[in-house]
Write an enzyme that holds these catalytic residues in place. Structure first.
Site, PDB file in Angstrom:
ATOM      1  N   PRO A  29     105.702 -29.528 -36.168  1.00 47.45           N
ATOM      2  CA  PRO A  29     106.062 -30.493 -37.216  1.00 47.45           C
ATOM      3  C   PRO A  29     105.956 -29.832 -38.589  1.00 47.45           C
ATOM      4  O   PRO A  29     105.044 -29.048 -38.827  1.00 47.45           O
ATOM      5  CB  PRO A  29     104.998 -31.582 -37.076  1.00 47.45           C
ATOM      6  CG  PRO A  29     104.331 -31.359 -35.775  1.00 47.45           C
ATOM      7  CD  PRO A  29     104.515 -29.916 -35.430  1.00 47.45           C
ATOM      8  N   GLU A  30     106.892 -30.143 -39.462  1.00 47.11           N
ATOM      9  CA  GLU A  30     106.822 -29.601 -40.813  1.00 47.11           C
ATOM     10  C   GLU A  30     106.226 -30.681 -41.733  1.00 47.11           C
ATOM     11  O   GLU A  30     105.900 -31.782 -41.269  1.00 47.11           O
ATOM     12  CB  GLU A  30     108.212 -29.117 -41.240  1.00 47.11           C
ATOM     13  CG  GLU A  30     108.708 -28.052 -40.262  1.00 47.11           C
ATOM     14  CD  GLU A  30     109.913 -27.241 -40.723  1.00 47.11           C
ATOM     15  OE1 GLU A  30     110.171 -27.173 -41.928  1.00 47.11           O
ATOM     16  OE2 GLU A  30     110.580 -26.660 -39.853  1.00 47.11           O
ATOM     17  N   LYS A  49     100.949 -29.188 -43.945  1.00 46.34           N
ATOM     18  CA  LYS A  49     101.010 -29.642 -42.556  1.00 46.34           C
ATOM     19  C   LYS A  49      99.670 -30.204 -42.073  1.00 46.34           C
ATOM     20  O   LYS A  49      99.468 -30.384 -40.879  1.00 46.34           O
ATOM     21  CB  LYS A  49     101.438 -28.480 -41.659  1.00 46.34           C
ATOM     22  CG  LYS A  49     102.819 -27.930 -42.003  1.00 46.34           C
ATOM     23  CD  LYS A  49     103.154 -26.747 -41.114  1.00 46.34           C
ATOM     24  CE  LYS A  49     104.457 -26.093 -41.546  1.00 46.34           C
ATOM     25  NZ  LYS A  49     104.730 -24.867 -40.779  1.00 46.34           N
ATOM     26  N   ARG A 108     108.856 -15.407 -37.169  1.00 46.84           N
ATOM     27  CA  ARG A 108     109.667 -16.428 -36.481  1.00 46.84           C
ATOM     28  C   ARG A 108     111.138 -16.061 -36.628  1.00 46.84           C
ATOM     29  O   ARG A 108     111.508 -15.312 -37.529  1.00 46.84           O
ATOM     30  CB  ARG A 108     109.452 -17.824 -37.109  1.00 46.84           C
ATOM     31  CG  ARG A 108     108.025 -18.284 -37.257  1.00 46.84           C
ATOM     32  CD  ARG A 108     107.437 -18.929 -36.013  1.00 46.84           C
ATOM     33  NE  ARG A 108     108.196 -20.053 -35.473  1.00 46.84           N
ATOM     34  CZ  ARG A 108     108.047 -21.318 -35.853  1.00 46.84           C
ATOM     35  NH1 ARG A 108     107.189 -21.631 -36.794  1.00 46.84           N
ATOM     36  NH2 ARG A 108     108.761 -22.279 -35.285  1.00 46.84           N
TER      37      ARG A 108
END
Ligand SMILES: [Zn+2]
Length: 259
Positions: free
Chosen positions: A2-3, A51, A247
């Protein structure tokens, strides 16, 4: 993962449904025994910092710090509330709502000192920070790291994750490998204000939508410009990808040329 928009939305929803009332707290899984200490206290506030989710109980500064990580979920349970599953780390029940937290990376009871330290180690969160990147600019301007990697660094941009960074850089026409010190102040200000508006849109829709005109009902592949897309919506060229900051980043080689 989740951002930031997910956590901000979560904080708003928890506050709206459980805030300012006595809450029953328990840890059906048993891995958060501190829940007993919170049981019967009033949930005073729920805040998101990047976050991270902070739930403040009572008047003594007791705070539950939650980070969902990759697999964590914090979801409302529909009435009549069923018995919790044995995997529920924390269940919160108020007079109108019930929420179950499952699989978080962090769920801990902390005091004011720990909250202060957490805020200090995180960078500015575009959603709640000033409209201009005052504290972020010196960090980015001094860095030889790529903007793609900097955007994932939570000590610089709190709340931005892999989807938002790809979409932001595409919308700005900036190649992900552009170094922080190659960006002008004007470019960073544009990035910052775009991050603020996209994240706010994400909080409202409760999902990431970046394509102009897309809504929370838009199909996933039509809601994003480059993230996991095959063709560029602007030039129809192929979307490229490579590892950046640990990433995979997606970008359009034509619309985001290297400098
Ligand atoms: Zn393109």
């Amino acid at each position: 993962m989740p951002e930031g928009h997910t956590i901000h939305r979560l904080a708003l929803d928890l506050k709206k449904t459980l805030g300012s009332e006595v809450v029953r707290a328990s840890s059906p899984q048993g891995r958060f025994p501190e829940a007993t200490a919170l049981d019967g206290m009033v949930l005073g506030d729920a805040q998101a910092v990047g976050k991270h989710l902070l739930l403040f109980f009572g008047s003594e500064g007791a705070c539950v710090h939650v980070h969902l990580g990759l697999f964590g979920r914090f979801r409302p349970v529909r009435a009549p509330f069923p018995e919790p599953r044995p995997t529920v780390r924390l269940r919160l029940v108020g007079s109108r709502a019930c929420w179950d937290l499952v699989g978080p990376t962090i769920c801990e009871l902390v005091g004011e000192d720990a909250v202060t330290k957490l805020r200090a180690r995180l960078g500015a969160d575009p959603i709640t920070s000033s409209p201009r990147p005052r504290t972020t600019w010196p960090r980015v301007h001094a860095s030889k790291r790529s903007i793609g990697a900097l955007l994932l660094d939570q000590s610089i941009f709190a709340g931005i994750g892999n989807v938002y960074r790809a979409e932001l850089l595409f919308l700005l026409g900036v190649h992900p490998e552009t170094r922080g010190n190659e960006l002008s102040r004007k470019e960073l200000e544009k990035l910052w204000s775009l991050a603020r508006s996209l994240l706010a849109r994400g909080v409202q829709a409760n999902r990431i939508v970046t394509v102009e005109g897309a809504t929370r009902r838009t199909r996933k592949r039509d809601a994003l410009y480059v993230y996991r897309q095959r063709a560029c919506r602007t030039c129809a060229g192929g979307i490229g990808s490579f590892m950046c900051g640990g990433r995979t980043i997606y970008y359009c080689p034509r619309c985001q040329p290297a400098r």
